[in-house]
Design an enzyme around this catalytic site. Structure first.
Site, PDB file in Angstrom:
ATOM      1  N   ASP A  16       0.783  -1.250   0.000  1.00 21.97           N
ATOM      2  CA  ASP A  16       0.000   0.000   0.000  1.00 21.97           C
ATOM      3  C   ASP A  16       0.813   1.299   0.000  1.00 21.97           C
ATOM      4  O   ASP A  16       0.519   2.226   0.749  1.00 21.97           O
ATOM      5  CB  ASP A  16      -0.956   0.007   1.200  1.00 21.97           C
ATOM      6  CG  ASP A  16      -1.963  -1.123   1.135  1.00 21.97           C
ATOM      7  OD1 ASP A  16      -1.834  -1.997   0.269  1.00 21.97           O
ATOM      8  OD2 ASP A  16      -2.897  -1.128   1.970  1.00 21.97           O
ATOM      9  N   LYS A 102      -6.970  -4.821  -3.195  1.00 21.63           N
ATOM     10  CA  LYS A 102      -7.743  -5.425  -2.099  1.00 21.63           C
ATOM     11  C   LYS A 102      -8.803  -4.463  -1.577  1.00 21.63           C
ATOM     12  O   LYS A 102      -8.724  -3.257  -1.834  1.00 21.63           O
ATOM     13  CB  LYS A 102      -6.808  -5.842  -0.954  1.00 21.63           C
ATOM     14  CG  LYS A 102      -6.082  -4.683  -0.315  1.00 21.63           C
ATOM     15  CD  LYS A 102      -5.158  -5.169   0.777  1.00 21.63           C
ATOM     16  CE  LYS A 102      -4.286  -4.053   1.302  1.00 21.63           C
ATOM     17  NZ  LYS A 102      -5.027  -2.927   1.881  1.00 21.63           N
ATOM     18  N   CYS A 141      -2.240  -2.574   7.598  1.00 20.55           N
ATOM     19  CA  CYS A 141      -2.091  -3.506   6.480  1.00 20.55           C
ATOM     20  C   CYS A 141      -0.798  -4.310   6.526  1.00 20.55           C
ATOM     21  O   CYS A 141      -0.789  -5.481   6.138  1.00 20.55           O
ATOM     22  CB  CYS A 141      -2.267  -2.766   5.161  1.00 20.55           C
ATOM     23  SG  CYS A 141      -3.999  -2.288   4.951  1.00 20.55           S
TER      24      CYS A 141
HETATM   25  C1  VGL Z   1      -4.751   0.953   5.689  1.00 17.92           C
HETATM   26  C2  VGL Z   1      -6.152   2.119   7.086  1.00 17.92           C
HETATM   27  C3  VGL Z   1      -7.196   1.965   6.203  1.00 17.92           C
HETATM   28  C4  VGL Z   1      -3.378   0.410   5.403  1.00 17.92           C
HETATM   29  C5  VGL Z   1      -5.794   0.774   4.796  1.00 17.92           C
HETATM   30  O1  VGL Z   1      -3.030   0.238   4.210  1.00 17.92           O
HETATM   31  O2  VGL Z   1      -2.624   0.175   6.372  1.00 17.92           O
HETATM   32  N1  VGL Z   1      -4.936   1.606   6.828  1.00 17.92           N
HETATM   33  N2  VGL Z   1      -7.006   1.292   5.066  1.00 17.92           N
END
Ligand code: VGL
Ligand code: ZN
Length: 205
Positions: A16, A102, A141
């Site tokens: 991410d 995802k 994540c």
């Molecule tokens: C994430 C908060 C909400 C992440 C994803 O990638 O860690 N954190 N969505």
């Protein structure tokens, strides 16, 4: 200091590294941009050995259940196809990297890159049994991806200098690192163009 010898069963997983999680983004991880240089170095390390690179991305519909308007905990972020959902332009994502999207349906969230993506099977098909994990965010994540990866039987190398935490509560990131190490993730760092086991970190926590 023990060097990790990378071989055909190794892959790199970047979690991410998207604009919304970086300074200026809608759900910015404090100092999230500090991980970019070490991740680019990891990419180089795996690329020169022709080892596979995977990059996950949060890929939410505009009305995703994790957004505040739907009663979720987060501001809107990483809406599929938006600028905020793009990988950082400073990240040198290889052309042949496998992108893993995802949490792309409105009613489910997925912090783990293994959740509903087929990543585990894709890695096994490719003969991968050991994954180096880096990216954002340590306490969401990265944490869930590492725990699922271990649960699925992968050996996980964690690169502490290449992860960063949201830290909604102070200490969340440190607790997440401690949990990952307790479950068997091996802390490693880049040194002299290779990965070495970082024993000092385990001792600190
Ligand atoms: C994430 C908060 C909400 C992440 C994803 O990638 O860690 N954190 N969505
Ligand atoms: Zn999200």
């Amino acid at each position: 200091m023990s060097a990790i010898v990378l071989g055909p069963a190794d892959a790199l997983l970047i979690v991410d590294l998207q604009r919304d999680f970086l300074p200026g983004g809608s759900l910015a991880v404090p100092h999230g941009d500090r991980v970019i240089a070490p991740i680019n170095a990891l990419i180089d390390l795996y690329r020169v050995r022709r080892l596979p690179v995977y990059a996950s991305r949060d890929w939410h519909p505009h009305d995703h259940c994790s957004f505040a308007a739907q009663g979720g905990p987060w501001p809107p972020h990483c809406v599929a196809g938006s600028d905020g959902a793009r990988f950082s332009e400073a990240l040198r994502v290889p052309e042949d990297a496998t992108v893993v999207s995802k949490a792309d349906s409105a009613d489910t969230d997925a912090y783990s890159a293994f959740s509903g993506t087929g990543l585990g099977d894709a890695l096994r098909r490719r003969g991968v049994s050991r994954l180096a994990v880096c990216g954002l965010a340590t306490d969401y994540c990265v944490l869930n991806t590492v725990l699922d990866g271990i649960e699925e039987g992968f050996e996980v190398l964690l690169v502490p200098e290449a992860i960063s935490a949201v830290d909604v509560r102070a200490g969340d990131g440190d607790h997440a690192v401690a949990r990952m190490l307790r479950r068997g993730a091996v802390p490693v760092r880049l040194s002299g163009g290779q990965l070495v086991a970082d024993v000092s970190l385990g001792a600190q926590l």
